[in-house]
Design an enzyme around this catalytic site. Structure first.
Site, PDB file in Angstrom:
ATOM      1  N   ARG A 141       0.805  -1.235   0.000  1.00 12.73           N
ATOM      2  CA  ARG A 141       0.000   0.000   0.000  1.00 12.73           C
ATOM      3  C   ARG A 141       0.833   1.277   0.000  1.00 12.73           C
ATOM      4  NH1 ARG A 141      -3.252   1.464   3.310  1.00 12.73           N
ATOM      5  NH2 ARG A 141      -4.893   2.218   1.958  1.00 12.73           N
ATOM      6  N   CYS A 190      13.643  -6.638  -4.129  1.00 14.26           N
ATOM      7  CA  CYS A 190      14.685  -6.075  -4.969  1.00 14.26           C
ATOM      8  C   CYS A 190      14.130  -4.883  -5.730  1.00 14.26           C
ATOM      9  CB  CYS A 190      15.121  -7.172  -5.935  1.00 14.26           C
ATOM     10  SG  CYS A 190      16.862  -7.208  -6.087  1.00 14.26           S
ATOM     11  N   GLU A 191      13.843  -3.812  -5.006  1.00 18.02           N
ATOM     12  CA  GLU A 191      13.188  -2.662  -5.631  1.00 18.02           C
ATOM     13  C   GLU A 191      13.294  -1.485  -4.660  1.00 18.02           C
ATOM     14  OE1 GLU A 191      10.044  -3.773  -8.015  1.00 18.02           O
ATOM     15  OE2 GLU A 191       8.884  -1.954  -7.708  1.00 18.02           O
TER      16      GLU A 191
HETATM   17  N1  LLP Z   1     -18.191  -2.209  -2.186  1.00 16.63           N
HETATM   18  C1  LLP Z   1     -17.580  -2.050  -3.364  1.00 16.63           C
HETATM   19  C2  LLP Z   1     -18.359  -2.200  -4.591  1.00 16.63           C
HETATM   20  C3  LLP Z   1     -16.216  -1.744  -3.423  1.00 16.63           C
HETATM   21  O1  LLP Z   1     -15.620  -1.576  -4.604  1.00 16.63           O
HETATM   22  C4  LLP Z   1     -15.480  -1.632  -2.227  1.00 16.63           C
HETATM   23  C5  LLP Z   1     -14.056  -1.340  -2.244  1.00 16.63           C
HETATM   24  C6  LLP Z   1     -16.160  -1.824  -1.006  1.00 16.63           C
HETATM   25  C7  LLP Z   1     -17.510  -2.109  -1.030  1.00 16.63           C
HETATM   26  C8  LLP Z   1     -15.478  -1.733   0.327  1.00 16.63           C
HETATM   27  O2  LLP Z   1     -14.982  -0.465   0.555  1.00 16.63           O
HETATM   28  P1  LLP Z   1     -14.301  -0.120   1.968  1.00 16.63           P
HETATM   29  O3  LLP Z   1     -15.371  -0.111   3.019  1.00 16.63           O
HETATM   30  O4  LLP Z   1     -13.296  -1.145   2.209  1.00 16.63           O
HETATM   31  O5  LLP Z   1     -13.714   1.217   1.745  1.00 16.63           O
HETATM   32  N2  LLP Z   1      -7.020  -1.416  -2.265  1.00 16.63           N
HETATM   33  C9  LLP Z   1      -7.469  -0.109  -1.793  1.00 16.63           C
HETATM   34  C10 LLP Z   1      -8.953  -0.095  -1.538  1.00 16.63           C
HETATM   35  C11 LLP Z   1      -9.786  -0.490  -2.718  1.00 16.63           C
HETATM   36  C12 LLP Z   1     -11.243  -0.506  -2.415  1.00 16.63           C
HETATM   37  C13 LLP Z   1     -11.995  -1.143  -3.527  1.00 16.63           C
HETATM   38  N3  LLP Z   1     -13.403  -1.250  -3.322  1.00 16.63           N
HETATM   39  C14 LLP Z   1      -6.672   0.269  -0.556  1.00 16.63           C
HETATM   40  O6  LLP Z   1      -5.797  -0.486  -0.166  1.00 16.63           O
HETATM   41  O7  LLP Z   1      -6.885   1.329   0.006  1.00 16.63           O
END
Ligand code: LLP
Length: 432
Positions: A331, A362-363
């Protein structure tokens, strides 16, 4: 410590749900993901209770399993009364194997494959969230061929800009997700669905982004979606919306700087806006679904590492190398995400050493945090990174052929393995 599951014990060590982190590191090795079952259950209950308070039970929270997906977490969340949201055949399979009945699964995704849709129909997934017209047509054809009826929602892009990282914003018009409202494409999609004989349109869905720390975008999204419901009913007076799914996105603490609102604040504001809007439009209040991921598991998780080489470059920076890195927490490399790091051995001491915590890949960009204050580190110390429960394990890879760490669950001073550490043999398992 901002998460209620964390404390400093009598030995001055970081403790999570009554478990000494040094003992956990010693027992299971590092790097190690540690998840507090107590904290996950506490947050789930908080959501369930809020649905009672603000929606009189007329709705439910759905856990977005992409935040942290393994069978034991799915079982815990299911047992607290949450449904499960999945976005791939793999997440769907995990949910089914963990015992989720199809009727409690919500299937998202902007490009579900035919075989994923087939798996969903076979297991009678209760809510397939259709993203676009192409998918709708494909689903109707498939459901007819399989002699099934697909119960669906439609993913709408409400045109709302939320203040968060560009990569995790999803509700604006320029998005790969959903069907756009403003252009009329969403209404056309509804009408197409209403004509189909193997598809039953039940819900509308939107998701405006993630790690959002304000209520206004959620209130705005609810109002825009209900206006859309009103527009549909004007043209199709017999249409009743069974549920409105407003997605996830509630923010959590990564550092003390984050101004996090209690979930009740969002729930109160959004439920008030929904009831006001429905009254104004003369519409029945639909069941309301929310899809939190990060806020259910984020602060419940920490990652433990062993400190290795320390490289102090005078006048430049101090690299503190750990035995993990971007392969198990990508992240910072991806989003420059903030984290709180500390030396678990001396968690109660002042943090006056400025460190750049570096991984072992390695980055050069393989960093966990730059210029962050920690207790003076020594080789062999346990370094903890807080709030790693969401989107760390689930986004981990085997980059540089590093095995993924184990996942340990802790509760009331007890610990148990939820996912075992990968071995080198796991790494070559699929190689021919
Ligand atoms: N519903 C849908 C349709 C979504 O696309 C997502 C998250 C959630 C619910 C849940 O959202 P949350 O409550 O977790 O914010 N990899 C990124 C976050 C990507 C979120 C994608 N969708 C990070 O590490 O911050």
């Amino acid at each position: 410590m901002f998460s209620p599951c964390l404390s400093v014990n009598e030995q001055g060590h970081l403790s999570i749900s009554g478990c000494d982190t040094l003992e956990l590191a010693h027992t299971y090795g590092t790097p190690l993901y540690v998840m507090s079952e107590d904290e996950i259950r506490r947050v789930c209950r908080c959501y369930v209770q809020s649905f009672q308070t603000y929606y009189h039970g007329n709705g439910r929270p759905i856990y977005a399993s992409k935040a942290f997906d393994c069978m034991e977490i799915v079982r815990i969340v299911l047992s607290e009364g949450l449904d499960i949201e999945v976005v791939s055949g793999g997440e769907l399979y995990t949910a089914l194997k963990a015992g989720a009945p199809g009727c409690r699964i919500h299937f998202q995704g902007n490009n579900k494959t035919l075989s994923e849709l087939e798996l969903a129909l076979t297991h009678e997934v209760g809510d397939i969230v259709v993203d676009n017209p192409g998918e709708l047509d494909q689903l109707q054809t498939l459901a007819r061929a399989m002699g099934k009826t697909a119960h669906i929602s439609l993913r709408i892009t409400p045109g709302i800009e939320a203040h968060t990282h560009d990569f995790i914003r999803t509700g604006q018009i320029d998005s790969k997700f959903g069907t756009d409202l403003q252009s009329g494409a969403a209404l056309a999609l509804v009408e197409r669905a209403l004509e189909m004989d193997h598809v039953v349109l039940q819900g509308l869905h939107c998701h405006i982004g993630s790690q959002i720390l304000e209520t206004e975008p959620f209130v705005h999204a609810a109002q825009v979606m209900l206006d859309f419901y009103g527009e549909i009913v004007q043209k199709h007076s017999d249409f009743t919306l069974s549920w409105l799914n407003l997605g996830g996105g509630f923010g959590i603490h990564y550092t003390k700087k984050d101004r996090v609102l209690p979930y009740e604040t969002y729930m109160e504001a959004v439920s008030a806006a929904i009831s006001e809007k429905c009254t104004a439009l003369g519409l029945p209040i639909p069941r309301v679904f929310l899809e939190p991921g990060r806020s259910v598991v984020g602060e419940a998780g920490i990652t433990l590492y062993t400190v290795g080489n320390i490289k102090e470059i005078p006048g430049v920076r101090n690299y503190v190398a750990i035995d993990g890195g971007m392969f198990e927490n990508p992240r910072y490399a991806l989003y420059r995400s903030d984290y709180t790091c500390l030396i678990a051995d001396r968690a109660g001491e002042a943090a006056d050493y400025i460190a750049t915590v570096a991984g072992k890949c390695c980055e050069s960009g393989d960093l966990i945090q730059e210029h962050t204050r920690i207790q003076t580190p020594h080789r062999g110390d346990v370094l903890a990174v807080l709030s790693t429960g969401a989107y760390n394990y689930s986004m981990a890879s085997n980059y540089n052929r590093n095995p993924r760490p184990a996942v340990v669950l802790v509760s009331h001073g007890e610990h148990r393995l939820a996912v075992r550490r990968e071995t080198y043999d796991d790494l070559i398992r699929c190689d021919l």
